[in-house]
Design a protein around this motif. Structure first.
Motif, PDB file in Angstrom:
ATOM      1  N   GLN A   1       8.248   5.653  -3.226  1.00 15.48           N
ATOM      2  CA  GLN A   1       8.917   6.032  -4.535  1.00 15.48           C
ATOM      3  C   GLN A   1       8.700   7.239  -4.457  1.00 15.48           C
ATOM      4  O   GLN A   1       9.962   8.087  -4.829  1.00 15.48           O
ATOM      5  CB  GLN A   1       8.098   5.546  -5.645  1.00 15.48           C
ATOM      6  N   ARG A   2       7.759   8.140  -4.109  1.00 13.86           N
ATOM      7  CA  ARG A   2       7.906   9.591  -4.398  1.00 13.86           C
ATOM      8  C   ARG A   2       8.821  10.078  -3.229  1.00 13.86           C
ATOM      9  O   ARG A   2       9.510  11.082  -3.661  1.00 13.86           O
ATOM     10  CB  ARG A   2       6.203  10.237  -3.921  1.00 13.86           C
TER      11      ARG A   2
ATOM     12  N   TRP B   1      14.351   3.239  -2.231  1.00 16.16           N
ATOM     13  CA  TRP B   1      12.967   3.218  -1.821  1.00 16.16           C
ATOM     14  C   TRP B   1      12.378   2.103  -1.182  1.00 16.16           C
ATOM     15  O   TRP B   1      11.703   2.063  -0.064  1.00 16.16           O
ATOM     16  CB  TRP B   1      11.992   3.657  -2.990  1.00 16.16           C
TER      17      TRP B   1
ATOM     18  N   PRO C   1       3.919   3.648  -3.623  1.00 16.77           N
ATOM     19  CA  PRO C   1       3.735   4.904  -4.257  1.00 16.77           C
ATOM     20  C   PRO C   1       4.410   6.096  -3.336  1.00 16.77           C
ATOM     21  O   PRO C   1       5.123   6.814  -3.879  1.00 16.77           O
ATOM     22  CB  PRO C   1       2.287   5.164  -4.738  1.00 16.77           C
TER      23      PRO C   1
ATOM     24  N   GLU D   1       0.670  -1.180   0.225  1.00 17.55           N
ATOM     25  CA  GLU D   1       0.065  -0.142   0.132  1.00 17.55           C
ATOM     26  C   GLU D   1       0.764   1.284  -0.078  1.00 17.55           C
ATOM     27  O   GLU D   1       0.490   2.311  -0.547  1.00 17.55           O
ATOM     28  CB  GLU D   1      -0.904   0.047   1.359  1.00 17.55           C
ATOM     29  N   CYS D   2       2.054   1.231   0.615  1.00 15.57           N
ATOM     30  CA  CYS D   2       3.011   2.327   0.830  1.00 15.57           C
ATOM     31  C   CYS D   2       3.991   2.480  -0.577  1.00 15.57           C
ATOM     32  O   CYS D   2       4.759   3.331  -0.403  1.00 15.57           O
ATOM     33  CB  CYS D   2       3.720   2.245   2.178  1.00 15.57           C
TER      34      CYS D   2
END
Length: 379
Positions: free
Chosen positions: A178-179, A198, A175, A172-173
């Motif tokens: 990665q940001r 990441w 994205p 779930e985490c």
């Protein structure tokens, strides 16, 4: 008092206490508070001891001048002249609860309300306190993740659903990780690091995160930033140390000899021919010199020239890594971060204050104390 006695008094490990006494680590604020609270007749005062150890001491009721709620919480206790047990009674808490909040565990809104009503009114309200600390006003996404972590931690270690829930949180985490990694990598001007850090940062953060002390997004950012900084530091040290240790002195001597012989700076190919080594070796040394110059900036050199010999020859005699590098490695993580951001990454004081969520005055003071510890013979 021996380390074992200090350990029994404060609850900190004897080895940690020994490192504090030897000057190899800066005592944490938690240790200072534990020591003063447990030895009230020793003549110690937080406002006298903390600044000498590099911990800022404001002694002000204004919450906006503090870095986090824990710091503000114990500042109010000390200003009120109360020991932990007395403070706990006034707030209807246990001593352990007071100690945990001083070490970073976040309070609930009911406790914040009692705290404000008892010690801050009429000057400051609960709204003022919450507005001062971003950790007390998370967004809805952070709250949802925190609830999941509490549920996750309640599962027994052997429960088969624990691993599946951990994997679900990680997935779930992705994205978010990665940001954050992309932003951190670009911030350090190393965009290629994003893909490398990441995933590991996310797994470490999910496995180690304590939801009582905060929210995952902030903790994840700290872990990823630490991995990025560690990767950059490791590469610089291994690349600079190995190249300069093996060939640096010879390349520098060859350049100086050929400069006098040719009347101009020799090319990498000419240096390689003179030394009878592959030109790639000379190129690697040249790159290592550039990296070394980035680390040992002119500003840092001027600040420390009376204490640390920054010459290449001394680095070669010491086996590649300079005295400065070894001293840096012994500093606390906070000190290393400040020096790293200011001298290596060339951040301004205001930029560091923004990144670390501190005031510019705190950053300036922190840099001063970090430099003092770096230059100290006991470091």
């Amino acid at each position: 008092m021996r380390p074992a006695e200090l350990s029994a008094l404060t609850g900190h490990a004897p080895t940690t206490v020994s490192r504090y006494r030897a000057g190899k680590r800066v005592p944490t604020m938690g240790f200072v508070l534990d020591l003063i609270d447990e030895a009230p007749n020793a003549g110690f005062a937080v406002d006298q001891v903390a600044p000498r150890l590099g911990h800022p001491w404001r002694g002000a009721k204004d919450p906006s001048g503090h870095r986090n709620f824990a710091e503000f919480f114990f500042t109010i206790r000390v200003m009120a002249g109360l020991k932990r047990n007395q403070f706990a009674i006034r707030l209807g808490l246990t001593i352990d609860c007071v100690r945990e909040i001083e070490r970073g565990v976040l309070p609930d809104e009911a406790l914040i309300r009692r705290f404000v009503r008892t010690f801050l009114r009429p000057d400051y309200s609960k709204r003022d306190v919450i507005a001062a600390f971003s950790q007390l006003r998370p967004d809805e996404r952070a709250r949802e993740l925190r609830d999941k972590f509490f549920e996750f931690q309640d599962l027994a270690k052997g429960d088969p659903s624990r691993k599946s829930m951990e994997n679900a949180i990680i997935e779930e985490c992705v994205p978010m990780a990665q940001r954050i990694a992309s932003a951190v990598a670009w911030r350090y001007r190393r965009p290629e690091l994003a893909e490398e850090i990441w995933g590991l940062g996310l797994v470490q953060a999910v496995r180690d995160h304590d939801p009582r002390r905060g929210f995952l997004p902030g903790y994840l950012k700290a872990r990823i930033r630490g991995l990025a900084r560690g990767a950059i530091w490791s590469r610089m040290q291994s690349g600079v140390g190995t190249a300069l240790r093996d060939y640096g002195f010879a390349v520098r001597e060859a350049e100086e000899f050929l400069l006098q012989d040719f009347g101009r700076s020799p090319s990498e190919f000419e240096v390689a021919q003179h030394l009878d080594v592959p030109v790639e070796v000379v190129r690697e040394v040249a790159q290592a010199f550039v990296a070394s110059d980035v680390l040992y900036t002119e500003h840092l050199d001027l600040l420390m020239q009376d204490v640390i010999d920054m010459s290449l020859a001394s680095r070669e005699r010491e086996g590649g890594d300079s005295n400065l590098v070894r001293r840096l490695r012994r500093l606390s993580g906070v000190d290393q971060e400040l020096l790293y951001l200011f001298y290596f990454d060339q951040f301004t004081i205001s930029e560091i204050a923004e990144v670390t969520r501190s005031s510019e005055a705190d950053v300036s003071s922190g840099l001063k104390w970090a430099l003092a510890r770096l230059c100290s013979e006991d470091t």
